[in-house]
Design an enzyme around this catalytic site. Sequence first.
Site, PDB file in Angstrom:
ATOM      1  N   GLU A   1      -0.584   1.241  -5.694  1.00  0.00           N
ATOM      2  CA  GLU A   1      -0.402   0.046  -4.897  1.00  0.00           C
ATOM      3  C   GLU A   1      -0.302  -1.206  -5.776  1.00  0.00           C
ATOM      4  O   GLU A   1      -1.125  -1.413  -6.668  1.00  0.00           O
ATOM      5  CB  GLU A   1      -1.570  -0.097  -3.918  1.00  0.00           C
ATOM      6  CG  GLU A   1      -1.793   1.166  -3.094  1.00  0.00           C
ATOM      7  CD  GLU A   1      -3.088   1.141  -2.315  1.00  0.00           C
ATOM      8  OE1 GLU A   1      -3.459   0.047  -1.832  1.00  0.00           O
ATOM      9  OE2 GLU A   1      -3.735   2.197  -2.191  1.00  0.00           O
TER      10      GLU A   1
ATOM     11  N   HIS B   1       0.860  -1.197   0.000  1.00  0.00           N
ATOM     12  CA  HIS B   1       0.000   0.000   0.000  1.00  0.00           C
ATOM     13  C   HIS B   1       0.896   1.246   0.000  1.00  0.00           C
ATOM     14  O   HIS B   1       0.900   2.044   0.944  1.00  0.00           O
ATOM     15  CB  HIS B   1      -0.881  -0.037   1.248  1.00  0.00           C
ATOM     16  CG  HIS B   1      -2.025   0.929   1.259  1.00  0.00           C
ATOM     17  ND1 HIS B   1      -1.907   2.247   0.882  1.00  0.00           N
ATOM     18  CD2 HIS B   1      -3.313   0.761   1.633  1.00  0.00           C
ATOM     19  CE1 HIS B   1      -3.073   2.846   1.023  1.00  0.00           C
ATOM     20  NE2 HIS B   1      -3.948   1.965   1.486  1.00  0.00           N
TER      21      HIS B   1
END
Length: 301
Positions: free
Chosen positions: A273, A170
């Site tokens: 991501e 992330h």
Amino acid sequence: MSIEQLNNQHGIAGQVTFETGEGGLPFIRVRNDKATALISIYGGQVLAFHPKHTDSDLLFLSKRAYYQSGKAIKGGVPICWPWFGPDPEGLNRPAHGFMRNRLWEVVETASTTEGDICVVLGLSDTPETQAIWPRTFVLRLEITIGESLNLALVTRNPGSQEFAITQAFHTYFSVDDISQVKVSGLENTQYIDKVNDNQQVNQSGAVTIHSETDRIYLNIGNELVIHDEAMKRRIHIISKGNRTAVVWNPWAKISAEMADLQDDDYLRFICVETTNAATDFINIQPGSEFRLVANYRVEQD
């Protein structure tokens, strides 16, 4: 282990040192001829990476980030595992799994023949994780610090039952001005627009950010590029093991509502991501493993 024990067992003179960081959490500081980096053992999270040939850090780290047990650190490269997004079974378990707020183990540190530094962190199932997610697993995060930052998240299934996961790096990338940022490599790709009722939309041209953005791109290629015109740099993201990617920016309202972001932080980062998300779930057979890999390389004008 104590900081002293970690330095005695895993420190590398002049290159890898362990220290007490923010909130008393154990940090790893890496310095070599190519880059510097900061890693939190809590969360298994790279917090900073600065290649020496560039002007600034690759990663965004919030000045209001939490550094305390039970909280995720806002910024760097949080690890989402064994699910991405909300609890897939609707059991009120934490979003993005349970690896972002756990203390990992230091498995190994090493200097490679190319002069890079490799740090391996790990976790395996415990009675506590079994109560949350009843699976037998071994997880390894291989972090390589050189002219680029290379991450490999390795999931092993030593048990007797197959299990399925979704997951992500992330990653929060630092930018100077979100209005001067675009992401290439996703042109003509379908995405799920989570801001607009999960509608499926076709990406036209490069991705730019002008409002709250939360998209899962489907069936992507293996290279994306963040063009940061204000910083005069391009960030190349080369990934393996994934068919999806997420682009996220909370924009003004949500940034102001998040206690661990400054009100205007949305102007200073973009999350691109590397994910196994949506229908890109991974089945791992007993005795096998799966690798999700992302390499981040910066070109500076």
